[in-house]
Design a protein around this motif. Structure first.
Motif, PDB file in Angstrom:
ATOM      1  N   LEU A 106     -42.566   5.799 -13.809  1.00  0.00           N
ATOM      2  CA  LEU A 106     -42.363   7.091 -13.163  1.00  0.00           C
ATOM      3  C   LEU A 106     -41.803   8.122 -14.140  1.00  0.00           C
ATOM      4  O   LEU A 106     -42.234   9.283 -14.158  1.00  0.00           O
ATOM      5  CB  LEU A 106     -41.424   6.929 -11.961  1.00  0.00           C
ATOM      6  CG  LEU A 106     -41.929   6.016 -10.839  1.00  0.00           C
ATOM      7  CD1 LEU A 106     -40.864   5.858  -9.768  1.00  0.00           C
ATOM      8  CD2 LEU A 106     -43.222   6.561 -10.230  1.00  0.00           C
ATOM      9  N   ASN A 107     -40.835   7.691 -14.968  1.00  0.00           N
ATOM     10  CA  ASN A 107     -40.241   8.610 -15.937  1.00  0.00           C
ATOM     11  C   ASN A 107     -41.240   9.043 -17.009  1.00  0.00           C
ATOM     12  O   ASN A 107     -41.249  10.205 -17.429  1.00  0.00           O
ATOM     13  CB  ASN A 107     -39.023   7.962 -16.607  1.00  0.00           C
ATOM     14  CG  ASN A 107     -37.748   8.196 -15.825  1.00  0.00           C
ATOM     15  OD1 ASN A 107     -37.669   9.122 -15.017  1.00  0.00           O
ATOM     16  ND2 ASN A 107     -36.747   7.370 -16.042  1.00  0.00           N
ATOM     17  N   LYS A 113     -45.987  13.251 -18.928  1.00  0.00           N
ATOM     18  CA  LYS A 113     -47.308  13.339 -18.289  1.00  0.00           C
ATOM     19  C   LYS A 113     -48.226  12.183 -18.709  1.00  0.00           C
ATOM     20  O   LYS A 113     -49.445  12.345 -18.847  1.00  0.00           O
ATOM     21  CB  LYS A 113     -47.985  14.676 -18.627  1.00  0.00           C
ATOM     22  CG  LYS A 113     -47.122  15.907 -18.427  1.00  0.00           C
ATOM     23  CD  LYS A 113     -46.616  16.022 -16.996  1.00  0.00           C
ATOM     24  CE  LYS A 113     -45.744  17.270 -16.828  1.00  0.00           C
ATOM     25  NZ  LYS A 113     -45.126  17.339 -15.474  1.00  0.00           N
ATOM     26  N   THR A 114     -47.627  11.025 -18.933  1.00  0.00           N
ATOM     27  CA  THR A 114     -48.391   9.854 -19.370  1.00  0.00           C
ATOM     28  C   THR A 114     -49.316   9.386 -18.248  1.00  0.00           C
ATOM     29  O   THR A 114     -48.886   9.194 -17.110  1.00  0.00           O
ATOM     30  CB  THR A 114     -47.451   8.696 -19.757  1.00  0.00           C
ATOM     31  OG1 THR A 114     -46.562   9.154 -20.777  1.00  0.00           O
ATOM     32  CG2 THR A 114     -48.241   7.502 -20.277  1.00  0.00           C
ATOM     33  N   LYS A 115     -50.583   9.187 -18.579  1.00  0.00           N
ATOM     34  CA  LYS A 115     -51.537   8.681 -17.592  1.00  0.00           C
ATOM     35  C   LYS A 115     -51.355   7.169 -17.447  1.00  0.00           C
ATOM     36  O   LYS A 115     -51.429   6.434 -18.425  1.00  0.00           O
ATOM     37  CB  LYS A 115     -52.967   9.005 -18.028  1.00  0.00           C
ATOM     38  CG  LYS A 115     -53.288  10.495 -18.006  1.00  0.00           C
ATOM     39  CD  LYS A 115     -54.742  10.743 -18.390  1.00  0.00           C
ATOM     40  CE  LYS A 115     -55.068  12.231 -18.337  1.00  0.00           C
ATOM     41  NZ  LYS A 115     -56.484  12.496 -18.714  1.00  0.00           N
ATOM     42  N   ASN A 166     -34.542   5.118 -22.825  1.00  0.00           N
ATOM     43  CA  ASN A 166     -35.901   4.841 -23.309  1.00  0.00           C
ATOM     44  C   ASN A 166     -36.670   6.142 -23.529  1.00  0.00           C
ATOM     45  O   ASN A 166     -37.354   6.318 -24.553  1.00  0.00           O
ATOM     46  CB  ASN A 166     -36.655   3.982 -22.305  1.00  0.00           C
ATOM     47  CG  ASN A 166     -36.245   2.522 -22.322  1.00  0.00           C
ATOM     48  OD1 ASN A 166     -36.933   1.668 -21.776  1.00  0.00           O
ATOM     49  ND2 ASN A 166     -35.126   2.208 -22.941  1.00  0.00           N
ATOM     50  N   MET A 167     -36.591   7.044 -22.577  1.00  0.00           N
ATOM     51  CA  MET A 167     -37.311   8.310 -22.689  1.00  0.00           C
ATOM     52  C   MET A 167     -36.783   9.138 -23.863  1.00  0.00           C
ATOM     53  O   MET A 167     -37.561   9.769 -24.596  1.00  0.00           O
ATOM     54  CB  MET A 167     -37.173   9.123 -21.389  1.00  0.00           C
ATOM     55  CG  MET A 167     -37.752   8.458 -20.153  1.00  0.00           C
ATOM     56  SD  MET A 167     -39.511   8.044 -20.288  1.00  0.00           S
ATOM     57  CE  MET A 167     -39.415   6.240 -20.283  1.00  0.00           C
ATOM     58  N   GLY A 240     -45.911   3.029 -25.573  1.00  0.00           N
ATOM     59  CA  GLY A 240     -45.423   3.701 -24.373  1.00  0.00           C
ATOM     60  C   GLY A 240     -44.449   2.850 -23.572  1.00  0.00           C
ATOM     61  O   GLY A 240     -44.531   1.618 -23.568  1.00  0.00           O
ATOM     62  N   ALA A 241     -43.537   3.524 -22.886  1.00  0.00           N
ATOM     63  CA  ALA A 241     -42.505   2.827 -22.122  1.00  0.00           C
ATOM     64  C   ALA A 241     -43.086   2.042 -20.960  1.00  0.00           C
ATOM     65  O   ALA A 241     -42.550   1.009 -20.564  1.00  0.00           O
ATOM     66  CB  ALA A 241     -41.484   3.838 -21.600  1.00  0.00           C
TER      67      ALA A 241
END
Length: 316
Positions: A106-107, A113-115, A166-167, A240-241
């Protein structure tokens, strides 16, 4: 290191740290142990950077971001998780923390804006179902009262801070801030935060010179912090997270396997089902999606066509 090795190291090291943490509990307050752990890890990283002549200087804005990253990932989240375990058992804490994968999905969507592909959602759901099944005997008889809800809320708060860390790590890497140096400063800030918090709470900074405590502290500092966080955060920037954080679902599975050999843990049907679901979820999340495979195939085809055009002599 390639991504596979980074992922395997992260899972194996963090899946085994529960043994070391058990040896940390006792005469020394958890807050003090966290100060020692991340303080030592930061010192090791600073020395390594100094030997390798890696730049450690950052401007004020960069330090502010690194401090926020360090407090989230190496300070506040651990504090909330320790508080949570005063109200709920370790099984519920583990389940609560494993929701970080969903929170990271979600984050990542909100921050960058990760798909997110459907297979990541399916794999995450399968993994979380596996975690709950794995620990079902320990949580089956728990009464959902005020104490349990408080513990789960604290656990969720800690997980939210960890996900924010993480973000921020991804943001650091996008700004070309090196993982090694930012980890050094971040762990120093996290250790300092825990030290101030412990002093405010009147925690005694004693130390245990026993072999189990010292050896477990060294393992948690060098392997659990310097190496594992370095691997995991590098992986965050690469894949990616939403994918890298499946490692948090894999930790309990590794811990169960180790417990089988070290403590004589006996598997039952729920253990087998839970373990299989976790492993299947891991395969689903980390396997290349059809879209990604199609794009890669198309890219390779275009590269081949370009090469053929360059090699073919021009007609007169």
């Amino acid at each position: 290191m390639n991504n596979t090795l980074l992922y395997v190291l992260t899972v194996l090291i963090w899946g085994s740290t529960w043994i070391a943490i058990n040896y940390q509990l006792g005469d020394v307050a958890p807050e003090a142990s966290l100060v020692y752990r991340f303080g030592l890890a930061a010192a090791v990283l600073f020395v390594f950077c100094w030997i390798k002549k890696l730049p450690l200087a950052f401007n004020l804005r960069q330090h502010a971001q690194i401090m926020a990253f360090g407090l989230c990932l190496f300070g506040v989240n651990y504090y909330f998780l320790y508080l949570a375990q005063q109200h709920i058992n370790s099984a519920l804490t583990c389940i609560g923390f494993s929701t970080m994968m969903i929170i990271n999905i979600l984050n990542a969507r909100f921050w960058y804006k990760t798909k997110i592909t459907k297979q990541v959602y399916y794999g995450a759901a399968l993994g979380l179902f596996g975690i709950i099944t794995l620990f079902w005997p320990q949580i089956n008889d728990i009464d959902i009262g005020a104490e349990t809800l408080l513990g789960l809320s604290l656990c969720l708060a800690g997980t939210l801070f960890a996900s924010s860390g993480n973000m921020l790590s991804i943001k650091n890497q996008q700004m070309k801030l090196p993982v090694m140096q930012t980890n050094a400063w971040g762990m120093a800030y996290g250790s300092l935060f825990m030290a101030v918090l412990a002093l405010v709470r009147g925690v005694e900074f004693n130390f245990s010179l026993t072999l189990p405590y010292v050896s477990s502290l060294l393992y948690l500092s060098i392997f659990g912090s310097v190496i594992a966080f370095g691997c995991y955060l590098t992986l965050l920037g690469r894949i990616g997270a939403h994918k890298a954080s499946y490692a948090t679902v894999m930790f309990p599975a590794v811990a169960v396997v180790i417990s089988t050999f070290v403590e004589g843990f006996v598997w039952d049907l729920t253990t087998v089902i839970g373990f299989i679901c976790i492993m299947l979820g891991n395969l689903v999340v980390l396997s290349p999606s059809k879209q990604a495979a199609k794009e890669e195939s198309g890219s390779q085809k275009r590269q081949t066509e370009v090469c053929e055009q360059e090699i073919t002599p021009a007609k007169a």
